[in-house]
Design a protein around this motif. Structure first.
Motif, PDB file in Angstrom:
ATOM      1  N   GLY A  12       1.350 -11.095 -13.532  1.00 23.62           N
ATOM      2  CA  GLY A  12       2.985 -12.015 -13.521  1.00 23.62           C
ATOM      3  C   GLY A  12       3.949 -11.114 -13.898  1.00 23.62           C
ATOM      4  O   GLY A  12       3.580  -9.998 -13.888  1.00 23.62           O
ATOM      5  N   PRO A  13       4.864 -11.740 -14.553  1.00 19.62           N
ATOM      6  CA  PRO A  13       6.196 -11.009 -14.986  1.00 19.62           C
ATOM      7  C   PRO A  13       5.763  -9.722 -15.904  1.00 19.62           C
ATOM      8  O   PRO A  13       6.443  -8.760 -15.592  1.00 19.62           O
ATOM      9  N   ALA A  14       5.056  -9.790 -16.838  1.00 22.13           N
ATOM     10  CA  ALA A  14       4.785  -8.861 -17.866  1.00 22.13           C
ATOM     11  C   ALA A  14       3.864  -7.795 -17.365  1.00 22.13           C
ATOM     12  O   ALA A  14       4.190  -6.538 -17.381  1.00 22.13           O
ATOM     13  N   GLY A  15       3.030  -8.126 -16.468  1.00 23.19           N
ATOM     14  CA  GLY A  15       2.119  -7.199 -15.882  1.00 23.19           C
ATOM     15  C   GLY A  15       2.608  -6.250 -14.976  1.00 23.19           C
ATOM     16  O   GLY A  15       2.552  -5.049 -14.706  1.00 23.19           O
ATOM     17  N   MET A  16       3.551  -6.912 -14.033  1.00 17.41           N
ATOM     18  CA  MET A  16       4.235  -6.212 -12.879  1.00 17.41           C
ATOM     19  C   MET A  16       5.500  -5.594 -13.572  1.00 17.41           C
ATOM     20  O   MET A  16       5.724  -3.949 -13.052  1.00 17.41           O
ATOM     21  N   ALA A  37      -2.174 -12.675  -4.572  1.00 17.38           N
ATOM     22  CA  ALA A  37      -1.097 -11.934  -4.559  1.00 17.38           C
ATOM     23  C   ALA A  37      -0.377 -11.829  -5.871  1.00 17.38           C
ATOM     24  O   ALA A  37      -0.577 -12.717  -6.895  1.00 17.38           O
ATOM     25  N   PRO A  38       0.436 -10.857  -6.159  1.00 19.48           N
ATOM     26  CA  PRO A  38       1.065 -10.746  -7.371  1.00 19.48           C
ATOM     27  C   PRO A  38       2.254 -11.841  -7.687  1.00 19.48           C
ATOM     28  O   PRO A  38       2.752 -12.509  -6.631  1.00 19.48           O
ATOM     29  N   TYR A  61      13.115 -18.582  -9.744  1.00 28.99           N
ATOM     30  CA  TYR A  61      11.949 -18.194  -9.023  1.00 28.99           C
ATOM     31  C   TYR A  61      12.091 -17.294  -7.790  1.00 28.99           C
ATOM     32  O   TYR A  61      11.365 -16.210  -7.825  1.00 28.99           O
ATOM     33  N   VAL A  62      13.172 -17.147  -7.087  1.00 30.88           N
ATOM     34  CA  VAL A  62      13.613 -16.458  -6.259  1.00 30.88           C
ATOM     35  C   VAL A  62      13.626 -15.011  -6.671  1.00 30.88           C
ATOM     36  O   VAL A  62      13.158 -13.958  -6.217  1.00 30.88           O
ATOM     37  N   HIS A  63      14.183 -14.915  -7.981  1.00 33.18           N
ATOM     38  CA  HIS A  63      14.456 -13.606  -8.691  1.00 33.18           C
ATOM     39  C   HIS A  63      12.959 -12.863  -8.819  1.00 33.18           C
ATOM     40  O   HIS A  63      13.049 -11.505  -8.787  1.00 33.18           O
ATOM     41  N   GLY A  64      12.006 -13.606  -8.799  1.00 32.46           N
ATOM     42  CA  GLY A  64      10.665 -12.814  -8.886  1.00 32.46           C
ATOM     43  C   GLY A  64      10.174 -12.129  -7.629  1.00 32.46           C
ATOM     44  O   GLY A  64       9.626 -11.285  -7.633  1.00 32.46           O
ATOM     45  N   ALA A  65      10.958 -12.424  -6.209  1.00 28.73           N
ATOM     46  CA  ALA A  65      10.726 -11.492  -5.079  1.00 28.73           C
ATOM     47  C   ALA A  65      10.815 -10.297  -5.515  1.00 28.73           C
ATOM     48  O   ALA A  65      10.479  -9.440  -5.159  1.00 28.73           O
ATOM     49  N   ASP A  66      12.308 -10.030  -6.124  1.00 28.99           N
ATOM     50  CA  ASP A  66      12.724  -8.638  -6.371  1.00 28.99           C
ATOM     51  C   ASP A  66      11.603  -8.049  -7.268  1.00 28.99           C
ATOM     52  O   ASP A  66      11.276  -6.819  -7.032  1.00 28.99           O
ATOM     53  N   LEU A  67      11.291  -8.649  -8.451  1.00 33.27           N
ATOM     54  CA  LEU A  67      10.218  -7.997  -9.374  1.00 33.27           C
ATOM     55  C   LEU A  67       9.027  -7.717  -8.353  1.00 33.27           C
ATOM     56  O   LEU A  67       8.191  -6.584  -8.720  1.00 33.27           O
ATOM     57  N   VAL A  68       8.429  -8.635  -7.549  1.00 27.24           N
ATOM     58  CA  VAL A  68       7.238  -8.227  -6.966  1.00 27.24           C
ATOM     59  C   VAL A  68       7.296  -7.142  -5.879  1.00 27.24           C
ATOM     60  O   VAL A  68       6.492  -6.414  -5.785  1.00 27.24           O
ATOM     61  N   ALA A  69       8.539  -6.882  -5.135  1.00 33.86           N
ATOM     62  CA  ALA A  69       8.881  -5.857  -4.252  1.00 33.86           C
ATOM     63  C   ALA A  69       8.543  -4.613  -5.025  1.00 33.86           C
ATOM     64  O   ALA A  69       8.178  -3.733  -4.417  1.00 33.86           O
ATOM     65  N   ALA A  70       9.307  -4.444  -6.235  1.00 35.38           N
ATOM     66  CA  ALA A  70       9.342  -3.302  -7.049  1.00 35.38           C
ATOM     67  C   ALA A  70       7.946  -3.176  -7.610  1.00 35.38           C
ATOM     68  O   ALA A  70       7.551  -1.704  -7.463  1.00 35.38           O
TER      69      ALA A  70
END
Length: 459
Positions: A12-16, A37-38, A61-70
């Motif tokens: 999730g956000p913390a782990g990624m 998927a992450p 929610y969409v902001h999460g796509a940037d974190l997943v990509a990173a």
């Protein structure tokens, strides 16, 4: 058995965020995630979401796509569909990948397993057609499916978020039955000055409520005596509000009384825990960097106390920096200070939310005939009787009644069982305590356990 500098449990956000930070510092990182998927719950399905679904679920929610990509690009080893079922104080992690179990030894372990929804035992809550509010959102995020004719019952920011997302999708909920007691808003107002430091959250909350109201969704405030009617399926929700008994026919009910830290891994490791009166939940004791009382074990995100997605990502970064520094890697003190300041600012909203949306008295003290342990069909009355017979805490009640011995290992019933025992015995929940957790953390085939090359510590 393989080795790595850092094992992170949960993507999730913390782990990624922790994985990205740790890799930047030069650590080898293995991330074990049960999901396909992450993203965790908050960013579930964000990579696969089409434009329409992203619009419905909103910019946060969409902001999460940037974190997943990173995260995907950072070089961490990512194993999806990996169920962690044991962690030892020596930082050996056992996990199942469906075809068998593997072991990895880590220099440090970061627990980023997030939160679980608080159970809401009440009359009729086991009927087909009753879910948690989070389950409604999972359908929307993972499959684009809207639960029709749903009545939300309970309280909390997540309830309003999901309702507003359903409005944006063109399928508003049938009604919201809010259980926040009258007078709670005024009592929580003392926390407003501090909350203004996180004013963006206040604005977002008001915007969500406004959207739901403008959509014409009936909102019943101060509801008490909530019950779900039905024989083989949900048929209606009944409750008292504004001095009158009311009934809403429906085939779908979504319950919510907030979220609480997922403490299963840290309980397994016998980390020191505290009872948070404001969140009415237990959480591991951690320092400013997320370090627990067990050397080399860290917690970041909602598993250390509810804070939300942004706070989770910031806490993940701080934990990774501390782990990297402990491993002898160069870490910027200025950057650590910057992240910690941002985290403190983001958390400023929490005292207000916790005072306003504390679980209702009825959720903490269900009637005697209400089942509280679904796995073993143990009622609240059974737990009270055991406490009156002398059971001092959940572990003794488990011995008497098997409460907490099912597949969920107390994730659903643990807190309410502790609340019932404490009220019956006239003690604090902190004194009553929580279940002891043993491996496996999740159901595991015996053949898979037997096939392990190395022995597994039981305690």
């Amino acid at each position: 058995m393989t080795t790595t500098d850092l094992v992170i449990i949960g993507a999730g956000p913390a782990g990624m965020a922790a994985a990205v930070e740790a890799r930047a510092a030069g650590l080898s990182v293995l991330v074990l995630d049960e999901a396909p998927a992450p993203g965790g719950q908050i960013y579930r399905g964000v990579e696969a979401a089409n434009a329409a679904r992203r619009t419905i679920l909103g910019k946060d929610y969409v902001h999460g796509a940037d974190l997943v990509a990173a995260f995907r690009a950072c070089g961490a080893t990512y194993k999806s569909g990996a169920t962690v079922w044991n962690v030892s104080p020596e930082k050996v992690v056992d996990y199942s990948v469906g075809t068998g179990s593997l072991q990895v030894e880590a220099g440090a372990v970061l627990v980023a397993t997030g939160a679980v929804e608080r159970a809401t035992p009440m009359k009729g809550w086991l009927l087909p057609g009753v879910t948690t509010a989070g389950a409604v959102q999972i359908l929307l995020k993972a499959s684009g499916v809207i639960e029709p004719d749903v009545v939300f019952v309970g309280s909390g920011p997540l309830l309003w978020l999901i309702a507003s997302q359903m409005v944006a999708a063109g399928a508003p909920p049938k009604a919201i039955v809010e259980t926040v007691p009258k007078g709670r808003t005024l009592a929580a107002a003392k926390h407003l000055p501090k909350a203004l430091a996180a004013s963006a959250y206040l604005a977002k909350g008001l915007q969500m409520m406004r959207a739901v109201k403008q959509a014409g969704v009936p909102i019943h405030r101060g509801a008490e005596g909530v019950a779900i009617e039905g024989e083989s399926h949900v048929e209606a929700v009944t409750f008292t509000a504004d001095g009158a008994r009311q009934r809403i026919p429906t085939r779908h009910v979504a319950l919510h009384q907030g979220v609480v830290p997922n403490q299963q891994v840290t309980r397994l490791l016998v980390c020191e825990h505290r009872y948070d009166e404001s969140q009415r939940a237990f959480a591991p004791v951690v320092d400013a960097d997320g370090a627990t009382s067990v050397a080399g074990i860290y917690v970041a995100g909602d598993g250390a106390g509810i804070g939300g997605a942004k706070a989770a990502a910031l806490a993940g970064r701080l934990a990774a920096m501390a782990i990297a520094a402990r491993a002898g890697k160069a870490v910027s003190d200025a950057e650590r200070t910057k992240v910690r300041t941002a985290l403190d600012k983001d958390r400023a909203i929490r005292p207000l939310l916790e005072a306003l949306y504390a679980p209702s008295a009825e959720a903490l003290a269900p009637a005697d005939d209400v089942v509280v342990c679904r796995c073993e069909e143990v009622t609240a009355g059974d737990v009270r009787a055991a406490a009156r017979l002398g059971a001092p805490g959940p572990n003794q009640v488990k011995s008497y009644l098997r409460a907490g011995m099912g597949p969920c290992q107390g994730r659903v019933c643990g807190l309410v069982v502790a609340e019932i025992i404490a009220a019956t015995r006239g003690q604090s929940v902190a004194d009553v305590g929580y279940y002891r957790i043993r491996p496996p953390l999740k159901p595991l085939p015996l053949a898979e356990l037997a096939a392990l090359d190395a022995p597994v510590a039981a305690e």
